[in-house]
Design an enzyme around this catalytic site. Structure first.
Site, PDB file in Angstrom:
ATOM      1  N   SER A  85     -26.626 -24.734  -5.779  1.00 45.37           N
ATOM      2  CA  SER A  85     -26.626 -23.990  -7.034  1.00 45.37           C
ATOM      3  C   SER A  85     -25.744 -24.738  -8.010  1.00 45.37           C
ATOM      4  CB  SER A  85     -26.064 -22.583  -6.820  1.00 45.37           C
ATOM      5  OG  SER A  85     -25.777 -21.955  -8.058  1.00 45.37           O
ATOM      6  N   TYR A  98     -19.076 -17.365  -3.843  1.00 41.35           N
ATOM      7  CA  TYR A  98     -20.424 -17.929  -4.009  1.00 41.35           C
ATOM      8  C   TYR A  98     -20.321 -19.384  -4.452  1.00 41.35           C
ATOM      9  CZ  TYR A  98     -25.091 -18.768  -5.878  1.00 41.35           C
ATOM     10  OH  TYR A  98     -26.322 -19.301  -6.145  1.00 41.35           O
TER      11      TYR A  98
END
Length: 194
Positions: A85, A98
């Protein structure tokens, strides 16, 4: 999928589909055939949830290990495509774990590439920006006004579509990317441009 047994069972159920004339995309929804790709094999390793972040990297590592064992047993080349990501490159407010886990996926991809190149196994990754998915659409702040505010920070002024990621995955799995390993392709509509 966060134990080696889970991954072994998953890959064993799909191993017959990983033949030289097909590229299998193992995901948590199953394996899909990718028309038009020949001589390419790919393990598309998707993120997983629940204690989420440490399990994510563990699951990706176990999947990679099992996939590599299967390829080596058959003395075959192959390709692994990991999903990271842009959070692995640029932190977001309230997304510390995250972002840290996605940074770990970036390093896992590069480490695997370094170690597996000698076996003709390529390992690359994709770092998506914000992609329109059912999960994004279900977010409390997915109103039209909030989407406009979010996309104002994206150079292309739109959310990405799942197909934007799929096309890059297919490229990385194909012979067109045969000299690529250890690369992370950022697909974010220009979000990281500062």
């Amino acid at each position: 999928m966060d134990t080696q047994d889970d991954v072994r069972q998953f890959l064993a159920s799909r191993r017959a589909r990983l033949t030289p004339d097909k590229a299998g995309l193992p995901s948590f929804g199953g394996t899909r055939r990718v028309p038009g790709l020949r001589r390419a094999e790919v393990a598309l390793l998707a993120g997983i949830t629940c204690d989420y972040y440490s399990r994510l990297e563990r699951g990706m590592m176990f999947q990679s290990q099992s996939f590599v064992r299967a390829l080596r047993a058959q003395q075959r080349a192959g390709t692994i495509v990991n999903l990271a990501s842009i959070g692995g490159y640029k932190p977001n407010i309230d997304f510390e774990t995250y972002d840290a886990s996605k940074g770990g996926v970036v390093m896992l991809t590069k480490s695997l590439a370094l170690n597996l190149a000698k076996f003709n196994i390529r390992v690359n990754g994709i770092a998506p920006g914000l992609i329109r998915t059912p999960g994004v659409d279900a977010m409390d702040d997915s109103s039209t006004e909030n989407v406009k505010q979010i996309t104002s920070h994206i150079a292309m002024r739109r959310l990405g579509e799942p197909d934007d990621i799929a096309k890059v995955a297919f490229f990385l799995a194909s012979d067109a990317a045969s000299y690529m390993t250890g690369s992370i392709v950022v697909v974010d509509g220009g979000t990281l441009i500062d």
